[in-house]
Design an enzyme around this catalytic site. Structure first.
Site: not given
Ligand code: FAD
Length: 390
Positions: A367
């Site tokens: 989230e």
């Molecule tokens: C177990 C699990 C359940 C989930 N359930 C759902 C669900 O039900 N529905 C749904 O839609 N999604 C769901 N998600 C997705 C989740 O919300 C995303 O994984 C999360 O928002 C991060 O996106 P990403 O994994 O692509 O990481 P990325 O966006 O690739 O981020 C990688 C790193 O970069 C950092 N970063 C990225 N942009 C910035 C910025 N502008 N400034 C500073 N740091 C930054 C992040 O904080 C992180 O440390 C789930 C994820 C998991 C692991």
């Protein structure tokens, strides 16, 4: 004495606590080890009407006014004290339901909310894609309008309750040229031709929760399943997070409370140097910090939830971000310290604190990661700064 909660909320908390302690605790280690989705616990929750606590009374729920966010938080907190993964079948359903509660038409609410209230059908929320994580505006899934239907193509990843839920509130581009402004939110039912489930993730923690891909290959969804208007998908998602992030915070709070309890019980019983290790000031100070941070997180979450339930949902994005950020950082810190207090035993699967530490991590990620929560708070502060300087 509980300053934040009324009689009905206390009763909901006690009901969830009883199920958590009597039904969830005995199975949590096995469900975690074997990655079992907790359908039996879902049934128990349904039996005592816990899926009704965030649904308005007009649609077979228990909420007389507002969104029932306090109720949802209390149930999530209590279930998470025992097992955060099992709790997610409930909390993920609330997340998937909020878009309908916030933007559903009367017909949509009448059709879907009673099914969710009864616990017969779980919900899920599909926003994340392989190229759209923190940058949720980089959506690629399309929903092309063809006659009286939308035709969806694309893949969602990491969807909680994926494959188990029946109702998916999902964001897709109805007007790809407009980018995020061309996104819309649709209700998509399991069983829709062209809608299938892909990879089931293997995770660090919350093993009793399923995290799965949603795959759309010319999936046809009726136009009446559009939530709000075309182009509002991103707003629906952000407004949903405003009211669902307190739920992630409550999950984190529950995990931290569970870990503190385990640490206290163990520290009282464990003797070294001829006395209970709970007598050592070095540990008492750690425990004092853990307990203080838990109380601060609780105050933040309950006051925010009360505000939302009172209908004040307009300018709360930064507060929801603060609750989720603070409580999840507390959960990570408290569970790590709990493992430390149990020493070598804390590292073993014989005790639940190693699982709690693994489970806590996700609350800092989903989230919106905690970096993103800080961005939300930061941009609110920047606006406040500009306002004060005027
Ligand atoms: C177990 C699990 C359940 C989930 N359930 C759902 C669900 O039900 N529905 C749904 O839609 N999604 C769901 N998600 C997705 C989740 O919300 C995303 O994984 C999360 O928002 C991060 O996106 P990403 O994994 O692509 O990481 P990325 O966006 O690739 O981020 C990688 C790193 O970069 C950092 N970063 C990225 N942009 C910035 C910025 N502008 N400034 C500073 N740091 C930054 C992040 O904080 C992180 O440390 C789930 C994820 C998991 C692991």
């Amino acid at each position: 004495m509980e300053p934040f909660l009324n009689e009905e909320q206390l009763a909901i908390r006690d009901l969830a606590r009883t199920i958590a302690q009597e039904k969830v605790k005995p199975v949590r280690a096995r469900y975690d080890e074997e990655s079992i989705f907790p359908w039996d616990i879902v049934e128990e929750l349904a039996k005592v009407d816990l899926f009704r606590v965030f649904i308005p009374s007009a649609y077979d729920g228990l909420v007389e006014s507002g969104l029932g966010v306090t109720n949802m938080c209390l149930a999530t907190e209590e279930l998470s004290k025992a097992c955060a993964g099992i709790a997610l079948a409930f909390a993920g359903t609330a997340l998937g339901t909020f878009p309908i509660l916030l933007y559903g038409t009367e017909e949509q609410k009448k059709k879907y909310l009673p099914q969710i209230a009864s616990g017969r059908r779980l919900a899920a929320f599909g926003l994340t894609e392989p190229m759209a994580g923190s940058d949720a505006s980089a959506q690629r899934t399309t929903a092309r309008r063809v006659g009286s239907e939308y035709v969806l193509n694309g893949t969602k990843v990491f969807i909680t309750n994926g494959g188990e839920a029946d109702i998916y509130t999902t964001v897709a581009l109805t007007n790809p040229e407009k980018g995020a402004r061309g996104a819309s939110c649709l209700i998509i039912e399991k069983g829709t031709p062209g809608f299938s489930f892909g990879k089931k993730e293997t995770k660090m923690g919350i093993h009793a929760s399923v995290t799965r891909e949603l795959i759309f290959e010319d999936a046809r969804v009726p136009r009446e399943n559009l939530l709000g208007r075309e182009g509002m998908g991103f707003i629906v998602a952000m407004k949903t997070f405003d009211v669902s992030r307190p739920g992630v915070a409550a999950q984190a709070l529950g995990i931290a409370e569970g870990a503190l309890e385990e640490a206290l019980r163990y520290a009282h019983q464990r003797h070294q140097f001829g006395q209970s290790i709970l007598n050592f000031q070095g540990l008492q100070w750690m425990l004092a910090d853990m307990a203080t941070q838990i109380e601060a997180a609780r105050a933040l979450i309950y006051t925010l939830a009360a505000r939302v339930d009172a209908g004040d949902t307009k300018d709360i994005g930064h507060l929801s971000a603060m609750a989720k950020l603070y409580a999840s950082d507390v959960a990570m810190k408290v569970t790590t310290d709990a493992v430390q207090i149990l020493g070598g035993y804390g590292y073993m699967t014989d005790y639940p604190v190693e699982k709690m530490m693994r489970d806590a991590k996700i609350t800092q990620i989903y989230e919106g990661t905690n970096q993103i929560q800080r961005n939300v708070i930061g941009s609110w502060l920047a606006k406040e700064g500009a306002r004060l300087a005027r």
